[in-house]
Design an enzyme around this catalytic site. Structure first.
Site, PDB file in Angstrom:
ATOM      1  CE  LYS A 225      -3.802   2.345   2.647  1.00 36.77           C
ATOM      2  NZ  LYS A 225      -4.807   2.412   3.398  1.00 36.77           N
TER       3      LYS A 225
ATOM      4  CE  LYS B 234      -5.708   1.687  -0.457  1.00 36.08           C
ATOM      5  NZ  LYS B 234      -6.545   1.659   0.908  1.00 36.08           N
TER       6      LYS B 234
HETATM    7  C1  PBG Z   1      -7.140   3.536   5.947  1.00 33.18           C
HETATM    8  C2  PBG Z   1      -7.631   3.193   4.300  1.00 33.18           C
HETATM    9  C3  PBG Z   1      -7.651   4.691   3.489  1.00 33.18           C
HETATM   10  C4  PBG Z   1      -8.216   3.602   2.463  1.00 33.18           C
HETATM   11  C5  PBG Z   1      -8.240   2.404   2.619  1.00 33.18           C
HETATM   12  N1  PBG Z   1      -8.056   1.929   4.038  1.00 33.18           N
HETATM   13  C6  PBG Z   1      -6.869   5.446   3.233  1.00 33.18           C
HETATM   14  C7  PBG Z   1      -5.318   5.859   3.782  1.00 33.18           C
HETATM   15  O1  PBG Z   1      -4.308   5.034   3.605  1.00 33.18           O
HETATM   16  O2  PBG Z   1      -5.488   7.074   4.277  1.00 33.18           O
HETATM   17  C8  PBG Z   1      -8.496   4.071   1.149  1.00 33.18           C
HETATM   18  C9  PBG Z   1      -9.074   4.067  -0.326  1.00 33.18           C
HETATM   19  C10 PBG Z   1      -9.133   4.667  -0.870  1.00 33.18           C
HETATM   20  O3  PBG Z   1      -8.582   5.774  -1.363  1.00 33.18           O
HETATM   21  O4  PBG Z   1     -10.688   4.008  -2.093  1.00 33.18           O
HETATM   22  N2  PBG Z   1      -7.007   3.146   6.787  1.00 33.18           N
END
Ligand code: PBG
Length: 333
Positions: free
Chosen positions: A202, A256
């Site tokens: 991520k 991601k």
């Molecule tokens: C945070 C989380 C995020 C997303 C899913 N879980 C955002 C972040 O890390 O700030 C993002 C998903 C999206 O942008 O659709 N635990």
């Protein structure tokens, strides 16, 4: 694989593009409803739906309407739904206890869906950001995100979610050692069949902006997430993270965001051969929707093309806000 191509005219690669029938026969990849996981935003209240301005077409739903959404998803054949809570700011603290409250919004939604639509797989999010007064995914002390203390908190979240009936746990926090800790705790507690889909690779991405609006974390976040989420310049590191999470007991892994990281998806699938998913995140969704709403692209075609790209890259499935829209189109044929 080394392609063997005779020179033209012996080979004319356009021969198999000549008609729809020949194109169908020669098609290498497919997109099916089985490839979709639908992320939904849950809010408090009853019979409430609230639009999210940066994600046209996406709404925060009260638990009763999330159950309804799960019923619709199941009837469309969507195999899984993933829950993200919009937590009331008054419940957000620096210690994040609300995260493992069995009666928090996400956990109430898991129980309600499993009671009404047991056949749909319920996926969760495991990270502290919806519950954290400072918007971070981990516990913070003196400006430092604490790894091991956060993992203890995440394990508590995982156990409560499993207890509520979650089928797939989705740790999205990027702390080190959380998969192993969760897997051991789940085994000890008798939840041996609960799957973990690790957000293994991520990235610290600008494409999460609309999501942070959706869960009410935008104003709250102090600083950035670069000490735990990955540097977008790195690829080898993603392979190390995925290898580590699989070794610690992840059943499935995720990359991601999605579209800007298709090389990572491809490399992950070809290196490990594990069930691999991409998250087509909020900013990717918002870009396609915004351009379509302006009449600048054909939204439906762009959506389908973007999803096929994940399949071509090797993904087994995609978390996408387009899931119900795509499912309807695929059913129409
Ligand atoms: C945070 C989380 C995020 C997303 C899913 N879980 C955002 C972040 O890390 O700030 C993002 C998903 C999206 O942008 O659709 N635990």
């Amino acid at each position: 694989m080394t392609p063997i191509v005779a020179p033209t005219p012996t080979s004319r690669l356009r021969r198999l593009r000549r008609s729809a029938a020949l194109r169908a026969l020669a098609q290498e990849n497919t997109l099916s409803v089985n490839d979709l996981i639908w992320p939904v935003f849950v809010r408090d209240g009853v019979a409430l739906r609230e639009p999210i301005s940066s994600m046209p077409g996406v709404e925060r739903l009260s638990v009763d309407l999330v159950v309804k959404a799960a019923e619709d998803a199941a009837s469309l054949g969507i195999p899984a739904i993933c829950l993200f809570p919009y937590t009331d700011p008054s419940l957000k603290t620096e210690t994040c206890e609300e995260a493992w409250n069995p009666d928090n919004l996400a956990n109430r939604a898991i129980r309600a869906i499993k009671a009404a639509v047991p056949e749909i797989a319920v996926m969760t999010d495991i990270a502290l950001d919806p519950y954290n007064a400072n918007g971070h995914d981990g516990l913070v002390r003196d400006g430092i995100i604490l790894n091991d203390e956060t993992v203890e908190a995440l394990v508590k979240m995982a156990l409560v979610q499993a207890e509520c009936g979650a089928d797939i746990l989705g740790p999205s926090d990027m702390m080190d050692g959380r998969i192993g800790a969760m897997r051991a705790a789940l085994e000890r507690a008798g939840h041996k069949d609960v799957a973990i889909l690790s957000y293994a690779a991520k990235y610290a991405s600008a494409f999460y902006g609309p999501f942070r609006d959706a869960v009410g974390a935008t104003g709250a976040l102090k600083g950035d997430k670069k000490t735990y989420q990955m540097n977008p310049a790195n690829s080898d590191e993603a392979m190390r993270l995925i290898a580590r999470d699989l070794a610690e007991g992840a059943d499935m892994v995720m990359v991601k965001p999605g579209m800007p990281y298709l090389d990572i998806c491809h490399r992950a699938k070809s290196t490990f051969g594990a069930p691999t998913y991409a998250y087509q995140v909020s900013g990717e969704y918002a870009m396609i929707k915004a351009a379509a709403l302006n009449g600048w692209i054909d939204g439906e075609k762009a959506m389908l093309e973007s999803l096929m790209a994940f399949r071509r890259a090797g993904c087994d499935g995609v978390l996408t806000y387009f899931a119900p829209e795509v499912a309807r189109i695929l059913r129409r044929g």
